[in-house]
Enzyme design. Sequence first.
Site, PDB file in Angstrom:
ATOM      1  N   ASP A   1       0.994  -1.289   0.125  1.00 23.96           N
ATOM      2  CA  ASP A   1       0.098   0.029   0.015  1.00 23.96           C
ATOM      3  C   ASP A   1       1.042   1.403  -0.081  1.00 23.96           C
ATOM      4  O   ASP A   1       1.693   1.450   0.700  1.00 23.96           O
ATOM      5  CB  ASP A   1      -0.882   0.002   1.212  1.00 23.96           C
ATOM      6  CG  ASP A   1      -1.993   1.105   1.185  1.00 23.96           C
ATOM      7  OD1 ASP A   1      -1.915   1.894   0.412  1.00 23.96           O
ATOM      8  OD2 ASP A   1      -2.983   0.689   1.873  1.00 23.96           O
ATOM      9  N   GLN A   2       0.735   2.130  -0.910  1.00 21.79           N
ATOM     10  CA  GLN A   2       1.398   3.332  -1.245  1.00 21.79           C
ATOM     11  C   GLN A   2       2.843   3.151  -1.241  1.00 21.79           C
ATOM     12  O   GLN A   2       3.619   4.044  -0.780  1.00 21.79           O
ATOM     13  CB  GLN A   2       1.059   4.041   0.315  1.00 21.79           C
ATOM     14  CG  GLN A   2       1.194   5.607   0.203  1.00 21.79           C
ATOM     15  CD  GLN A   2       0.464   6.544   1.152  1.00 21.79           C
ATOM     16  OE1 GLN A   2      -0.567   6.419   1.392  1.00 21.79           O
ATOM     17  NE2 GLN A   2       1.320   7.120   1.945  1.00 21.79           N
TER      18      GLN A   2
ATOM     19  N   CYS B   1      -6.602   4.770  -2.300  1.00 20.54           N
ATOM     20  CA  CYS B   1      -6.460   3.469  -2.233  1.00 20.54           C
ATOM     21  C   CYS B   1      -7.740   2.594  -2.703  1.00 20.54           C
ATOM     22  O   CYS B   1      -7.448   1.634  -3.721  1.00 20.54           O
ATOM     23  CB  CYS B   1      -6.455   3.232  -0.658  1.00 20.54           C
ATOM     24  SG  CYS B   1      -5.291   3.661   0.373  1.00 20.54           S
TER      25      CYS B   1
ATOM     26  N   HIS C   1     -10.144  -2.430   1.112  1.00 22.95           N
ATOM     27  CA  HIS C   1     -10.895  -1.571   1.334  1.00 22.95           C
ATOM     28  C   HIS C   1     -12.295  -1.411   0.520  1.00 22.95           C
ATOM     29  O   HIS C   1     -12.753  -0.606  -0.202  1.00 22.95           O
ATOM     30  CB  HIS C   1     -10.038  -0.236   0.623  1.00 22.95           C
ATOM     31  CG  HIS C   1     -10.262   1.112   1.218  1.00 22.95           C
ATOM     32  ND1 HIS C   1      -9.413   1.970   1.582  1.00 22.95           N
ATOM     33  CD2 HIS C   1     -11.602   1.474   1.792  1.00 22.95           C
ATOM     34  CE1 HIS C   1      -9.922   3.134   2.366  1.00 22.95           C
ATOM     35  NE2 HIS C   1     -11.253   2.720   2.529  1.00 22.95           N
TER      36      HIS C   1
ATOM     37  N   ASP D   1      -1.053  -0.127  -4.930  1.00 23.19           N
ATOM     38  CA  ASP D   1      -2.341   0.627  -5.318  1.00 23.19           C
ATOM     39  C   ASP D   1      -1.790   1.870  -5.647  1.00 23.19           C
ATOM     40  O   ASP D   1      -2.651   2.493  -6.761  1.00 23.19           O
ATOM     41  CB  ASP D   1      -3.333   0.599  -4.231  1.00 23.19           C
ATOM     42  CG  ASP D   1      -2.904   1.265  -2.795  1.00 23.19           C
ATOM     43  OD1 ASP D   1      -1.409   1.329  -2.720  1.00 23.19           O
ATOM     44  OD2 ASP D   1      -3.474   1.233  -1.820  1.00 23.19           O
ATOM     45  N   HIS D   2      -0.846   2.614  -5.236  1.00 21.23           N
ATOM     46  CA  HIS D   2      -0.428   3.934  -5.766  1.00 21.23           C
ATOM     47  C   HIS D   2       0.732   4.241  -5.005  1.00 21.23           C
ATOM     48  O   HIS D   2       1.362   3.219  -4.277  1.00 21.23           O
ATOM     49  CB  HIS D   2      -1.474   5.148  -5.212  1.00 21.23           C
ATOM     50  CG  HIS D   2      -2.061   4.879  -3.757  1.00 21.23           C
ATOM     51  ND1 HIS D   2      -1.320   5.263  -2.696  1.00 21.23           N
ATOM     52  CD2 HIS D   2      -2.986   4.336  -3.039  1.00 21.23           C
ATOM     53  CE1 HIS D   2      -1.635   5.142  -1.728  1.00 21.23           C
ATOM     54  NE2 HIS D   2      -2.940   4.441  -1.807  1.00 21.23           N
TER      55      HIS D   2
END
Length: 507
Positions: free
Chosen positions: A13-14, A53, A103, A290-291
């Site tokens: 994540d991130q 997200c 999410h 995701d990013h």
Amino acid sequence: MASRPNFLILMADQLTARALPAYGNRVAKTPHIDALAADGVVFDSFYCNSPLCAPSRFSFLSGRRVSAIGAYDNAAEFPSQIPTFAHYLRGAGYQTMLSGKMHFCGPDQLHGFEERLTTDIYPADFGWTPDWGHFEERPSWYHSMDSVTQAGPCARTNQIDFDDDVVFQARQKIFDLARSRDRRPFCLVASMTHPHDPYVIPARYWDRYEGIDIDMPRVRVSPNQLDPHSRRLRHVCGLDMQPVTEPQVRAARRAYYGAISYVDDQIGVLLDALSDAGRAGDTVVLLLADHGDMLGERGLWYKMNFFEPACRIPCIVHAPQRFAPRRVRESASLVDVLPTLIELSGGTLADCATPLDGGSLAAQLAGAPGRDEVIGEYLAEGAIAPLVMIKRGRYKFVHSPVDPDQLYDLAEDPEELVNLAQAPGHQERVRGFRTEVERRWDLAALHAAVLASQRRRHLVYRALREGRYTPWDHQPVRDASRLYVRNDQELGDLETMARFPPYGTAG
């Protein structure tokens, strides 16, 4: 080698691509990711389709742009009728399992996964719905600069609690699959919440970077020189209320690298389990995020924009028995994952029940050229109108009806320092991109749809919080009567079934 491979999808994540040695970073310590990259196919120019997200994950799962499915922000319901790769693979005879964060908002907490091993770290209700109608009011639930100003080592965090469980459950499931009589191929998604902020990490990971020269942001831009969307992001994240110091920036980046090393260790645990279970040779491993994270570049943090640190992410596909190690230069994105999985599993895209915005990367994995295109949308907090992005070849074009256009030549200007949208030699190119925007989107209608969705969800959330509250959060079922040693089965039979490899089988 099985004709239909298993899939192990590892999602962080991130995680920005530029923070990994596989993408040129010289600070992060990631031996397991490095090994995946050395023997895998590395996509050098891979992007999320929405730098936030939930929308990013929903485009990843569905192969659709978020505007097409109404998945606008972190509190948008992912419609149950939208097929995901879990639906397609499950329909084709795969076991589909999810451990960790995805999410999902709304009552459907599976979206095609046959089994979900953990709950989610984030709430499943509509409480995090943005409000474009009252942009000046900062949401209390969103990012603040505490994540940066309080960065450093710790003993334990919410995120460590979660990711430790994610990896434990995924590892256990790998061994359960190996011991099972169910011989269907599997798709297991293990989705961790690190290295997402807050930028704190247990001391042993912080200490891995003791004495290391932590690199600092490369692009410094004063707030009054930022584009309007970036200035709005400073407002929504509280940057103008809580400025950060150079030591705090360095500490936050050091903790971020520590969190990446934590993720790398967990990947090593899962890869070891895959090998010990005898499934490494017939499993395609995908590493994704995701990013990304701005990490102080341009004075910005977190994501929510289309600058490279926020939207360019890693994509590594490791299956050395199927694909020779190589690097793919053409751009691709998360919407391409679903069609790729379908094709690798032996399916055909002609059988898909909905239009797809992505295309299969199977040919690129085998060495063929790709289409070199990414389409992005951002429709969430920090914005006041739709923000769209087209990346094709060396150029990236960003447009919003309320802001000046942005055009960057990433070949000549990888740090995106020079906006060419008004440059004399690029006006024809800008007109072409604007024409394409008008063809792809009805931005006025999309803006109205986002506002209407926000109003509905605010009303529903307030109403459901009155009286008795029934949460939508996923509740993993763990039947203790079927665990370990119980009296409804002969002990010898039970122990024999639980042993792997079976007695008398070479390790």
